[in-house]
Design a protein around this motif. Structure first.
Motif, PDB file in Angstrom:
ATOM      1  N   TYR A  55     -12.747  -9.517  -8.519  1.00 30.09           N
ATOM      2  CA  TYR A  55     -12.091  -9.044  -7.306  1.00 30.09           C
ATOM      3  C   TYR A  55     -12.286  -7.540  -7.154  1.00 30.09           C
ATOM      4  O   TYR A  55     -12.363  -6.813  -8.133  1.00 30.09           O
ATOM      5  CB  TYR A  55     -10.584  -9.336  -7.347  1.00 30.09           C
ATOM      6  CG  TYR A  55     -10.262 -10.786  -7.168  1.00 30.09           C
ATOM      7  CD1 TYR A  55      -9.985 -11.297  -5.913  1.00 30.09           C
ATOM      8  CD2 TYR A  55     -10.235 -11.651  -8.247  1.00 30.09           C
ATOM      9  CE1 TYR A  55      -9.685 -12.633  -5.737  1.00 30.09           C
ATOM     10  CE2 TYR A  55      -9.940 -12.987  -8.081  1.00 30.09           C
ATOM     11  CZ  TYR A  55      -9.672 -13.466  -6.822  1.00 30.09           C
ATOM     12  OH  TYR A  55      -9.380 -14.792  -6.653  1.00 30.09           O
ATOM     13  N   ASP A 112      -3.280 -13.275   4.392  1.00 30.32           N
ATOM     14  CA  ASP A 112      -2.702 -13.622   3.095  1.00 30.32           C
ATOM     15  C   ASP A 112      -3.726 -13.305   2.003  1.00 30.32           C
ATOM     16  O   ASP A 112      -4.639 -14.075   1.751  1.00 30.32           O
ATOM     17  CB  ASP A 112      -2.314 -15.093   3.061  1.00 30.32           C
ATOM     18  CG  ASP A 112      -1.498 -15.441   1.832  1.00 30.32           C
ATOM     19  OD1 ASP A 112      -0.814 -14.554   1.298  1.00 30.32           O
ATOM     20  OD2 ASP A 112      -1.563 -16.605   1.399  1.00 30.32           O
ATOM     21  N   TYR A 113      -3.580 -12.157   1.365  1.00 29.27           N
ATOM     22  CA  TYR A 113      -4.522 -11.690   0.355  1.00 29.27           C
ATOM     23  C   TYR A 113      -3.784 -11.465  -0.957  1.00 29.27           C
ATOM     24  O   TYR A 113      -2.590 -11.209  -0.958  1.00 29.27           O
ATOM     25  CB  TYR A 113      -5.163 -10.374   0.805  1.00 29.27           C
ATOM     26  CG  TYR A 113      -5.939 -10.508   2.093  1.00 29.27           C
ATOM     27  CD1 TYR A 113      -7.204 -11.067   2.093  1.00 29.27           C
ATOM     28  CD2 TYR A 113      -5.400 -10.089   3.307  1.00 29.27           C
ATOM     29  CE1 TYR A 113      -7.923 -11.199   3.271  1.00 29.27           C
ATOM     30  CE2 TYR A 113      -6.111 -10.226   4.486  1.00 29.27           C
ATOM     31  CZ  TYR A 113      -7.368 -10.776   4.470  1.00 29.27           C
ATOM     32  OH  TYR A 113      -8.075 -10.909   5.629  1.00 29.27           O
ATOM     33  N   PRO A 114      -4.511 -11.533  -2.099  1.00 29.03           N
ATOM     34  CA  PRO A 114      -3.854 -11.305  -3.395  1.00 29.03           C
ATOM     35  C   PRO A 114      -3.180  -9.936  -3.490  1.00 29.03           C
ATOM     36  O   PRO A 114      -2.131  -9.794  -4.089  1.00 29.03           O
ATOM     37  CB  PRO A 114      -4.991 -11.412  -4.399  1.00 29.03           C
ATOM     38  CG  PRO A 114      -6.031 -12.216  -3.715  1.00 29.03           C
ATOM     39  CD  PRO A 114      -5.903 -11.921  -2.256  1.00 29.03           C
ATOM     40  N   GLU A 115      -3.813  -8.919  -2.907  1.00 28.07           N
ATOM     41  CA  GLU A 115      -3.213  -7.591  -2.892  1.00 28.07           C
ATOM     42  C   GLU A 115      -3.615  -6.898  -1.605  1.00 28.07           C
ATOM     43  O   GLU A 115      -4.722  -7.051  -1.114  1.00 28.07           O
ATOM     44  CB  GLU A 115      -3.675  -6.762  -4.088  1.00 28.07           C
ATOM     45  CG  GLU A 115      -2.935  -5.449  -4.220  1.00 28.07           C
ATOM     46  CD  GLU A 115      -3.242  -4.736  -5.526  1.00 28.07           C
ATOM     47  OE1 GLU A 115      -3.247  -3.506  -5.521  1.00 28.07           O
ATOM     48  OE2 GLU A 115      -3.462  -5.407  -6.541  1.00 28.07           O
ATOM     49  N   ARG A 118       1.895  -7.215  -2.886  1.00 23.47           N
ATOM     50  CA  ARG A 118       1.316  -8.348  -3.620  1.00 23.47           C
ATOM     51  C   ARG A 118       1.370  -9.589  -2.733  1.00 23.47           C
ATOM     52  O   ARG A 118       2.171  -9.660  -1.792  1.00 23.47           O
ATOM     53  CB  ARG A 118       2.101  -8.617  -4.911  1.00 23.47           C
ATOM     54  CG  ARG A 118       2.048  -7.473  -5.875  1.00 23.47           C
ATOM     55  CD  ARG A 118       0.994  -7.731  -6.899  1.00 23.47           C
ATOM     56  NE  ARG A 118       0.925  -6.619  -7.824  1.00 23.47           N
ATOM     57  CZ  ARG A 118      -0.219  -6.137  -8.252  1.00 23.47           C
ATOM     58  NH1 ARG A 118      -1.344  -6.658  -7.849  1.00 23.47           N
ATOM     59  NH2 ARG A 118      -0.245  -5.139  -9.090  1.00 23.47           N
ATOM     60  N   GLN A 119       0.557 -10.581  -3.079  1.00 21.70           N
ATOM     61  CA  GLN A 119       0.520 -11.819  -2.308  1.00 21.70           C
ATOM     62  C   GLN A 119       1.899 -12.481  -2.310  1.00 21.70           C
ATOM     63  O   GLN A 119       2.561 -12.568  -3.327  1.00 21.70           O
ATOM     64  CB  GLN A 119      -0.508 -12.780  -2.894  1.00 21.70           C
ATOM     65  CG  GLN A 119      -0.731 -14.022  -2.060  1.00 21.70           C
ATOM     66  CD  GLN A 119      -1.886 -14.850  -2.602  1.00 21.70           C
ATOM     67  OE1 GLN A 119      -2.319 -14.679  -3.727  1.00 21.70           O
ATOM     68  NE2 GLN A 119      -2.380 -15.745  -1.790  1.00 21.70           N
ATOM     69  N   GLU A 177      -7.683  -7.048  -1.417  1.00 20.69           N
ATOM     70  CA  GLU A 177      -8.341  -7.482  -2.640  1.00 20.69           C
ATOM     71  C   GLU A 177      -9.070  -8.771  -2.312  1.00 20.69           C
ATOM     72  O   GLU A 177      -8.477  -9.727  -1.818  1.00 20.69           O
ATOM     73  CB  GLU A 177      -7.312  -7.695  -3.747  1.00 20.69           C
ATOM     74  CG  GLU A 177      -7.938  -7.957  -5.090  1.00 20.69           C
ATOM     75  CD  GLU A 177      -6.890  -8.038  -6.180  1.00 20.69           C
ATOM     76  OE1 GLU A 177      -6.994  -7.264  -7.128  1.00 20.69           O
ATOM     77  OE2 GLU A 177      -5.984  -8.868  -6.064  1.00 20.69           O
ATOM     78  N   GLU A 178     -10.375  -8.787  -2.586  1.00 25.14           N
ATOM     79  CA  GLU A 178     -11.194  -9.919  -2.184  1.00 25.14           C
ATOM     80  C   GLU A 178     -12.153 -10.298  -3.299  1.00 25.14           C
ATOM     81  O   GLU A 178     -12.614  -9.446  -4.057  1.00 25.14           O
ATOM     82  CB  GLU A 178     -11.977  -9.522  -0.923  1.00 25.14           C
ATOM     83  CG  GLU A 178     -12.393 -10.654  -0.057  1.00 25.14           C
ATOM     84  CD  GLU A 178     -12.928 -10.152   1.280  1.00 25.14           C
ATOM     85  OE1 GLU A 178     -12.530 -10.712   2.293  1.00 25.14           O
ATOM     86  OE2 GLU A 178     -13.728  -9.213   1.300  1.00 25.14           O
ATOM     87  N   PHE A 179     -12.466 -11.576  -3.382  1.00 26.81           N
ATOM     88  CA  PHE A 179     -13.411 -12.081  -4.374  1.00 26.81           C
ATOM     89  C   PHE A 179     -14.797 -11.550  -4.063  1.00 26.81           C
ATOM     90  O   PHE A 179     -15.253 -11.596  -2.930  1.00 26.81           O
ATOM     91  CB  PHE A 179     -13.419 -13.611  -4.346  1.00 26.81           C
ATOM     92  CG  PHE A 179     -14.238 -14.229  -5.428  1.00 26.81           C
ATOM     93  CD1 PHE A 179     -13.804 -14.193  -6.734  1.00 26.81           C
ATOM     94  CD2 PHE A 179     -15.440 -14.846  -5.141  1.00 26.81           C
ATOM     95  CE1 PHE A 179     -14.555 -14.767  -7.738  1.00 26.81           C
ATOM     96  CE2 PHE A 179     -16.197 -15.414  -6.139  1.00 26.81           C
ATOM     97  CZ  PHE A 179     -15.758 -15.393  -7.439  1.00 26.81           C
TER      98      PHE A 179
END
Length: 129
Positions: free
Chosen positions: A21, A36-39, A52-53, A94-96
């Motif tokens: 990430y 809706d993202y992890p961070e 935070r998500q 934060e993205e894959f």
């Protein structure tokens, strides 16, 4: 042999720390399409707010949530309020990252295979002497 195993484990740990990430800058429209993202890192003129998500929602061009606010003076404090998208200067999510993940995994595998090959050939050469 223990040195080789320790080296392999260190490389695997490095892959774990570098992760798959990374923070990516997005536009407000891109953010609103899938919010809706992890961070989430939201930057305004006065501060940076990290969510935070699951700790934030977006409704009618407003972010509602709880996170951490860091001021220009690097003072961190809890954030539990709303933030209008008109006040936002930059949004990072934060993205894959597939590319970095493939490169890191490939390099790790190549090094592990190299260490194993070196360990096996040195063991065989010692046995034949």
């Amino acid at each position: 042999m223990k040195k080789y195993i320790a080296s392999i484990l260190i490389l695997c740990l490095l892959l774990q720390f570098t992760g798959c990430y990374s923070m990516q800058k997005v536009t407000k429209d891109e953010f609103l399409q899938a919010s809706d993202y992890p961070e989430l890192l939201v930057m305004t003129k006065k501060n940076e707010i990290t969510f935070r998500q699951g700790d934030y929602t977006v409704r009618n061009d407003t972010i509602y949530g709880q996170g951490t606010s860091k001021t220009i003076n690097n003072i961190e404090e809890p954030f539990d309020s709303t933030l209008g998208l008109t006040d936002v200067e930059e949004i990072q999510i934060e993205e894959f990252n597939v590319g970095n993940t493939i490169v890191l995994a490939s390099v790790t595998i190549i090094i592990v295979v190299g260490f194993l090959t070196l360990a096996i050939t040195s063991t065989w050469s010692l046995n034949f002497k």
